[in-house]
Design an enzyme around this catalytic site. Structure first.
Site, mmCIF file in Angstrom:
data_model
loop_
_atom_site.group_PDB
_atom_site.id
_atom_site.type_symbol
_atom_site.label_atom_id
_atom_site.label_comp_id
_atom_site.label_asym_id
_atom_site.label_seq_id
_atom_site.Cartn_x
_atom_site.Cartn_y
_atom_site.Cartn_z
ATOM 1 N N SER A 156 0.862 -1.182 0.000
ATOM 2 C CA SER A 156 0.000 0.000 0.000
ATOM 3 C C SER A 156 0.894 1.226 0.000
ATOM 4 C CB SER A 156 -0.880 -0.002 1.258
ATOM 5 O OG SER A 156 -1.516 1.252 1.457
ATOM 6 N N TYR A 169 -2.993 -1.282 10.101
ATOM 7 C CA TYR A 169 -2.825 -1.480 8.658
ATOM 8 C C TYR A 169 -1.457 -1.008 8.203
ATOM 9 C CZ TYR A 169 -4.034 -1.375 3.674
ATOM 10 O OH TYR A 169 -4.070 -1.595 2.315
#
Length: 274
Positions: A156, A169
């Site tokens: 990401s 995350y």
């Protein structure tokens, strides 16, 4: 909802002919886009993920019908190492080899670090990071036996920068980049590459649902939510499409990418260029 798959372009290069790819978290969104790109390029594909049985069946049948590639499905839970091992076995039993592994399965949690429930932290780390460790350690023996392979970890933009309220995350995705670098170094002389793709905001059904939720809760227009909230950090002010992620993954899985390893490649509209 019935899933449909457009026909691959006539004359499209099947650069993955004869290859076998396993893509975790591939029954929807980015994972399904990567799986479709692989199948269109000639690879046999193992899908994995949760969903309604009829939608998963549509995905398998649709990919096979539209691309001409073989597709099988594993329902393995990415929090369970024993099921992950069974999933890798499905790939090897179905196709007798495993050339490409894509670790895409992931979940997201939003909240201040001191308010993240412990079970949420554990689940995010298990699915987003530990599952990749398990798939990689199991896939490497097959790749070594056959003389090479490709490992692609979907990280990401938050593997490269921080963002408030995303502690679990961001921690997991930063860990994925670290794991990617170590695996790349350990396999550098074995014709095995390991790279991470770092998407920013990608247009998926989950993104559409998030927009609708923000419109409802924030009292903003759809355009304001997209530009000022979801794409606030993304300079090009557009979502990436799953086809773009699939195209990059397909290149990394191909012979042309043999010298690219240990890289964390942003596909984020300039987010991490700040």
């Amino acid at each position: 909802m019935k899933l449909t798959f457009p026909q691959p372009a006539v004359g499209a290069t099947r650069i993955l002919d004869g290859k076998v790819a396993l893509v975790t978290g591939s029954t929807s969104g980015i994972g399904l886009g990567i799986a479709r790109s692989f199948a269109s390029a000639g690879a046999s594909v193992v899908l994995n993920g949760f969903g309604k049985p009829e939608e998963i069946s549509d995905a398998v049948d649709g990919l096979q019908r539209e691309t001409g590639s073989r597709v099988v499905y594993s329902a393995a839970d990415m929090t369970r190492p024993d099921e992950i091992a069974s999933m890798v076995d499905v790939a090897l039993e179905s196709f007798s080899r495993l050339d490409v592994l894509v670790n895409n399965a992931g979940i997201f949690h939003v909240g201040p670090v001191d308010q993240v429930p412990v079970d949420k932290w554990d689940a995010v780390l298990a699915i987003n990071l530990s599952s990749a460790f398990h798939t990689i350690r199991l896939a490497l023996s097959a790749m070594r036996r056959q003389g090479g392979g490709r490992i692609i970890n979907v990280a990401s933009a938050l593997a490269l920068v921080g963002l408030p309220l995303t502690s679990a995350y961001a921690a997991a995705k930063h860990g994925i980049v670290g794991l990617t670098k170590v695996v790349a170094l350990e396999t550098a002389e074995e014709n095995i590459t390991c790279n991470a793709i770092c998407p920013g905001n990608v247009w998926t059904p989950l993104a559409e649902a998030h927009i609708a939720e923000q419109v409802q809760t924030q009292g903003l227009s759809r355009e304001e939510v997209i530009r000022n909230i979801l794409l606030a950090e993304q300079p090009n002010k557009r979502f990436a499409m799953v086809e773009e992620i699939g195209a990059l993954a397909t290149f990394l899985a191909s012979d042309a990418a043999a010298s690219i390893t240990g890289a964390a490649l942003p596909i984020d509209g300039g987010w991490t260029a700040h």
